[in-house]
Design a protein around this motif. Structure first.
Motif, PDB file in Angstrom:
ATOM      1  N   THR A   9       0.835  -1.194   0.000  1.00 47.76           N
ATOM      2  CA  THR A   9       0.000   0.000   0.000  1.00 47.76           C
ATOM      3  C   THR A   9       0.873   1.248   0.000  1.00 47.76           C
ATOM      4  O   THR A   9       2.060   1.188   0.338  1.00 47.76           O
ATOM      5  CB  THR A   9      -0.893   0.025   1.252  1.00 47.76           C
ATOM      6  N   PRO A  10       0.291   2.396  -0.346  1.00 46.27           N
ATOM      7  CA  PRO A  10       1.048   3.645  -0.270  1.00 46.27           C
ATOM      8  C   PRO A  10       1.600   3.906   1.133  1.00 46.27           C
ATOM      9  O   PRO A  10       2.715   4.404   1.281  1.00 46.27           O
ATOM     10  CB  PRO A  10       0.023   4.706  -0.674  1.00 46.27           C
ATOM     11  N   GLU A  12       2.627   1.705   3.344  1.00 45.87           N
ATOM     12  CA  GLU A  12       3.817   0.879   3.552  1.00 45.87           C
ATOM     13  C   GLU A  12       5.008   1.454   2.803  1.00 45.87           C
ATOM     14  O   GLU A  12       6.124   1.481   3.318  1.00 45.87           O
ATOM     15  CB  GLU A  12       3.554  -0.551   3.098  1.00 45.87           C
ATOM     16  N   LEU A  13       4.772   1.921   1.584  1.00 43.10           N
ATOM     17  CA  LEU A  13       5.844   2.506   0.793  1.00 43.10           C
ATOM     18  C   LEU A  13       6.404   3.753   1.477  1.00 43.10           C
ATOM     19  O   LEU A  13       7.620   3.940   1.541  1.00 43.10           O
ATOM     20  CB  LEU A  13       5.337   2.855  -0.603  1.00 43.10           C
ATOM     21  N   GLU A  14       5.533   4.574   2.013  1.00 46.93           N
ATOM     22  CA  GLU A  14       5.985   5.786   2.705  1.00 46.93           C
ATOM     23  C   GLU A  14       6.767   5.435   3.970  1.00 46.93           C
ATOM     24  O   GLU A  14       7.791   6.038   4.272  1.00 46.93           O
ATOM     25  CB  GLU A  14       4.800   6.675   3.054  1.00 46.93           C
ATOM     26  N   ARG A  15       6.322   4.409   4.687  1.00 46.40           N
ATOM     27  CA  ARG A  15       7.011   3.972   5.905  1.00 46.40           C
ATOM     28  C   ARG A  15       8.417   3.477   5.574  1.00 46.40           C
ATOM     29  O   ARG A  15       9.394   3.818   6.250  1.00 46.40           O
ATOM     30  CB  ARG A  15       6.204   2.866   6.587  1.00 46.40           C
ATOM     31  N   ILE A  16       8.549   2.719   4.501  1.00 41.45           N
ATOM     32  CA  ILE A  16       9.847   2.190   4.103  1.00 41.45           C
ATOM     33  C   ILE A  16      10.751   3.318   3.601  1.00 41.45           C
ATOM     34  O   ILE A  16      11.936   3.366   3.920  1.00 41.45           O
ATOM     35  CB  ILE A  16       9.680   1.085   3.048  1.00 41.45           C
ATOM     36  N   GLY A  17      10.193   4.245   2.825  1.00 44.70           N
ATOM     37  CA  GLY A  17      10.967   5.385   2.353  1.00 44.70           C
ATOM     38  C   GLY A  17      11.493   6.225   3.500  1.00 44.70           C
ATOM     39  O   GLY A  17      12.641   6.672   3.486  1.00 44.70           O
ATOM     40  N   THR A  18      10.660   6.442   4.500  1.00 45.56           N
ATOM     41  CA  THR A  18      11.065   7.208   5.676  1.00 45.56           C
ATOM     42  C   THR A  18      12.185   6.499   6.423  1.00 45.56           C
ATOM     43  O   THR A  18      13.165   7.121   6.842  1.00 45.56           O
ATOM     44  CB  THR A  18       9.862   7.444   6.607  1.00 45.56           C
ATOM     45  N   TYR A  36      -3.693   0.879 -10.723  1.00 45.51           N
ATOM     46  CA  TYR A  36      -4.150   1.324  -9.418  1.00 45.51           C
ATOM     47  C   TYR A  36      -5.359   2.213  -9.618  1.00 45.51           C
ATOM     48  O   TYR A  36      -5.557   2.793 -10.687  1.00 45.51           O
ATOM     49  CB  TYR A  36      -3.063   2.133  -8.691  1.00 45.51           C
ATOM     50  N   SER A  37      -6.138   2.362  -8.571  1.00 43.66           N
ATOM     51  CA  SER A  37      -7.245   3.314  -8.636  1.00 43.66           C
ATOM     52  C   SER A  37      -6.653   4.717  -8.736  1.00 43.66           C
ATOM     53  O   SER A  37      -5.487   4.943  -8.414  1.00 43.66           O
ATOM     54  CB  SER A  37      -8.130   3.194  -7.393  1.00 43.66           C
ATOM     55  N   LEU A  38      -7.453   5.663  -9.187  1.00 43.38           N
ATOM     56  CA  LEU A  38      -6.988   7.039  -9.327  1.00 43.38           C
ATOM     57  C   LEU A  38      -6.529   7.593  -7.983  1.00 43.38           C
ATOM     58  O   LEU A  38      -5.504   8.269  -7.899  1.00 43.38           O
ATOM     59  CB  LEU A  38      -8.094   7.911  -9.910  1.00 43.38           C
ATOM     60  N   GLU A  39      -7.253   7.258  -6.925  1.00 42.75           N
ATOM     61  CA  GLU A  39      -6.892   7.721  -5.579  1.00 42.75           C
ATOM     62  C   GLU A  39      -5.549   7.145  -5.141  1.00 42.75           C
ATOM     63  O   GLU A  39      -4.697   7.860  -4.613  1.00 42.75           O
ATOM     64  CB  GLU A  39      -7.974   7.324  -4.582  1.00 42.75           C
ATOM     65  N   GLU A  40      -5.353   5.826  -5.363  1.00 37.99           N
ATOM     66  CA  GLU A  40      -4.076   5.208  -5.002  1.00 37.99           C
ATOM     67  C   GLU A  40      -2.931   5.799  -5.814  1.00 37.99           C
ATOM     68  O   GLU A  40      -1.852   6.043  -5.279  1.00 37.99           O
ATOM     69  CB  GLU A  40      -4.124   3.704  -5.233  1.00 37.99           C
ATOM     70  N   GLN A  41      -3.157   6.033  -7.096  1.00 40.85           N
ATOM     71  CA  GLN A  41      -2.099   6.588  -7.939  1.00 40.85           C
ATOM     72  C   GLN A  41      -1.680   7.970  -7.464  1.00 40.85           C
ATOM     73  O   GLN A  41      -0.497   8.297  -7.445  1.00 40.85           O
ATOM     74  CB  GLN A  41      -2.544   6.643  -9.403  1.00 40.85           C
ATOM     75  N   LYS A  42      -2.649   8.785  -7.048  1.00 40.36           N
ATOM     76  CA  LYS A  42      -2.331  10.112  -6.514  1.00 40.36           C
ATOM     77  C   LYS A  42      -1.497   9.995  -5.246  1.00 40.36           C
ATOM     78  O   LYS A  42      -0.570  10.776  -5.029  1.00 40.36           O
ATOM     79  CB  LYS A  42      -3.604  10.904  -6.240  1.00 40.36           C
ATOM     80  N   ASP A  45       2.034   8.979  -6.280  1.00 41.99           N
ATOM     81  CA  ASP A  45       2.706  10.134  -6.872  1.00 41.99           C
ATOM     82  C   ASP A  45       3.186  11.109  -5.798  1.00 41.99           C
ATOM     83  O   ASP A  45       4.296  11.637  -5.875  1.00 41.99           O
ATOM     84  CB  ASP A  45       1.784  10.858  -7.857  1.00 41.99           C
ATOM     85  N   ARG A  46       2.361  11.340  -4.781  1.00 45.61           N
ATOM     86  CA  ARG A  46       2.733  12.240  -3.686  1.00 45.61           C
ATOM     87  C   ARG A  46       3.942  11.699  -2.931  1.00 45.61           C
ATOM     88  O   ARG A  46       4.878  12.441  -2.605  1.00 45.61           O
ATOM     89  CB  ARG A  46       1.553  12.407  -2.728  1.00 45.61           C
ATOM     90  N   ILE A  47       3.958  10.402  -2.686  1.00 45.98           N
ATOM     91  CA  ILE A  47       5.072   9.785  -1.955  1.00 45.98           C
ATOM     92  C   ILE A  47       6.351   9.845  -2.788  1.00 45.98           C
ATOM     93  O   ILE A  47       7.424  10.161  -2.270  1.00 45.98           O
ATOM     94  CB  ILE A  47       4.724   8.330  -1.575  1.00 45.98           C
ATOM     95  N   ILE A  48       6.254   9.553  -4.075  1.00 44.21           N
ATOM     96  CA  ILE A  48       7.424   9.601  -4.943  1.00 44.21           C
ATOM     97  C   ILE A  48       8.000  11.008  -4.971  1.00 44.21           C
ATOM     98  O   ILE A  48       9.220  11.201  -4.878  1.00 44.21           O
ATOM     99  CB  ILE A  48       7.067   9.100  -6.363  1.00 44.21           C
ATOM    100  N   GLU A  49       7.156  12.018  -5.064  1.00 39.71           N
ATOM    101  CA  GLU A  49       7.619  13.406  -5.042  1.00 39.71           C
ATOM    102  C   GLU A  49       8.277  13.751  -3.707  1.00 39.71           C
ATOM    103  O   GLU A  49       9.258  14.475  -3.662  1.00 39.71           O
ATOM    104  CB  GLU A  49       6.465  14.370  -5.315  1.00 39.71           C
TER     105      GLU A  49
END
Length: 52
Positions: A9-10, A12-18, A36-42, A45-49
């Motif tokens: 999930t987004p 989990e990705l943010e937790r690992i990035g942090t 991904y759903s549009l909401e998940e993709q957004k 994208d926010r996490i990648i940025e």
């Protein structure tokens, strides 16, 4: 060069990035262009940025 692919999930990705950033590990997040759903993709994208 080696790669680690993380699926999840987004949140989990943010937790690992942090974790990686806090431990001075160089990493790069890229979009995988999956279905991904549009909401998940957004969220992805926010996490990648955030970690650029």
């Amino acid at each position: 060069m080696a790669r680690i692919e993380i699926s999840g999930t987004p949140d989990e990705l943010e937790r690992i990035g942090t974790f990686l950033k806090n431990n001075n590990v160089d990493f790069k997040m890229v979009n995988d262009f999956a279905n991904y759903s549009l909401e998940e993709q957004k969220m992805f994208d926010r996490i990648i940025e955030k970690f650029k």
